[in-house]
Design an enzyme around this catalytic site. Structure first.
Site: not given
Ligand code: NAD
Ligand code: UDP
Length: 347
Positions: A157, A159-160, A204, A220-222, A225, A306
């Site tokens: 993820y 990397c992409a 959360l 996870v692992d205590g 993180s 991380s």
């Molecule tokens: P989310 O999963 O709630 O929402 C993503 C939405 O995209 C979903 O409703 C899903 O149906 C839609 N979707 C996925 N593939 C699709 C496709 N091919 N065509 C049309 N719709 C598609 O996630 P979010 O938390 O709202 O996150 C939104 C963006 O923010 C993402 O790009 C995510 O990588 C980035 N992001 C969010 C967080 C966060 O804390 N929420 C953290 C880091 C990055």
């Molecule tokens: N984690 C945890 N318990 C859970 C889910 C996640 O301890 O039930 C940890 C996970 O290993 C990471 C942190 O919580 O260290 C945040 O994970 P999350 O899946 O929310 O996303 P990330 O910030 O890693 O993208």
């Protein structure tokens, strides 16, 4: 480039509008602007309350379809939120994760470059990669971005997303802004396993689910993180600061995070248990406990973590005059209350 919030001729496309961030953004755009909104997603379960709004056009469509990308790029502002973005899926569906976070955004970026639209692309704080436990502020334009080996598919993820950022930045004729969220939290995040989704939601939401079900909160692992949690309301204010200042945000990447809300996952579990007990009016002994779990057992092979992610907010303060405000305790209470109201009766 300038877009007045009071100009009804402006239209904005939100891809991933039915998701956590997207549904809050659509609500805020309806409330704070007179713009037309083109909402695109695979489904709109979280936007049922807006399905008949006169300023929102809905398209149930897949971004991988080129025609859908071209229609989206007809709007002068395009916000791309669509992605597979739950860590438990990075190891199980690596190919789909890469396509969703690199291939699809790239085809949308090319369509936007051609049509002249401003692309606001959601990347992730995870582009900073395999961070150490040092208390280091992550800076948009200077911090390193180090990932693990190919076998550690957790980094597919990151990397992409990172390569999509680099590709977008390489397009000379594209107006773009890249946003890197740091663990947003709030109502409507993720899902309740077995009710409206399967697998492991982000931490959360997973802790909310465990508390509601009376099951242990798994560390996870205590739970050593650390993360910086950011209120969805602060995040939406930030997006509005970007929309108000295309001149300052064009061809820039920004963190969206709150360094004041940084804590370990173990401390998060403690805080959530006490918040939940107080909302329910019960003692700590009467609710879920915590339990340690080994990362590889829980997430499977290919998982790495991380250790610590703290955003620098210097750039957003300097360019956009933006500072996050919501304390963690308030957002936790709001989110837990939402989970109780939303899922309490179906469990
Ligand atoms: P989310 O999963 O709630 O929402 C993503 C939405 O995209 C979903 O409703 C899903 O149906 C839609 N979707 C996925 N593939 C699709 C496709 N091919 N065509 C049309 N719709 C598609 O996630 P979010 O938390 O709202 O996150 C939104 C963006 O923010 C993402 O790009 C995510 O990588 C980035 N992001 C969010 C967080 C966060 O804390 N929420 C953290 C880091 C990055
Ligand atoms: N984690 C945890 N318990 C859970 C889910 C996640 O301890 O039930 C940890 C996970 O290993 C990471 C942190 O919580 O260290 C945040 O994970 P999350 O899946 O929310 O996303 P990330 O910030 O890693 O993208």
């Amino acid at each position: 480039m300038h877009f007045s919030f009071n100009d009804p001729s402006v239209s904005i496309a939100i891809v991933g509008a039915g998701g956590f961030i997207g549904s809050h953004l659509v609500d805020a755009l309806i409330e704070r602007t007179t713009w037309r909104i083109f909402a695109v997603d695979l489904d709109f379960d979280r936007l049922q309350h807006r399905l008949h709004h006169s300023r929102v056009d809905f398209l149930c469509g897949d971004l991988k379809n080129e025609e859908v990308a071209l229609r989206i790029a007809d709007c002068p502002i395009v916000v791309n939120l669509a992605a597979i973005c739950v860590p438990s899926r990075y190891m199980l569906e690596t190919k789909e994760v890469i396509e969703s976070n690199y291939n699809h955004p790239v085809s949308l970026a090319l369509a936007c470059e051609k049509s002249g639209s401003w692309l606001i692309h959601f990347s992730t704080s995870e582009v900073y990669g395999r961070t150490s436990s040092e208390p280091c502020l992550l800076q948009e334009d200077t911090s390193p971005m180090t990932l693990g080996p190919i076998g550690a598919s957790r980094w597919s993820y990151a990397c992409a997303k990172q390569l999509a950022e680099r590709y977008i930045a390489s397009l000379e004729n594209l107006s773009w802004t890249v946003l890197r969220p740091f663990n947003f939290i709030g109502p409507r995040m993720d899902f309740m396993p077995g009710i409206d989704g399967e697998g492991i939601p982000r931490v959360l939401a997973n802790f909310c689910a465990a508390l509601l079900r009376g099951e242990p909160l798994l560390l996870v692992d205590g739970g050593h993180s650390r993360r910086s949690f950011t209120s969805i309301h602060d995040a939406i204010h930030f997006i509005f600061a970007v929309l108000a200042h295309p001149d300052k945000s064009n061809r820039e990447a920004f963190n969206i995070g709150n360094p004041d809300n940084e804590l370990s996952i173990e401390a998060l579990a403690t805080l959530m248990r006490s918040t939940y007990a107080s909302l329910r009016g019960v003692s700590l002994e009467g609710i879920s406990s915590v339990q340690n779990v080994d990362a590889k057992t829980y997430y499977g092979a290919g998982y790495e973590d991380s250790l610590r992610r703290i955003p620098s907010i210097e750039k957003s303060q300097r360019l956009l005059d933006y500072t996050p405000k919501e304390p963690l305790e308030i957002t936790l209470k709001e989110t837990l209350s939402w989970f109780i109201d939303h899922y309490g009766s179906v469990l």
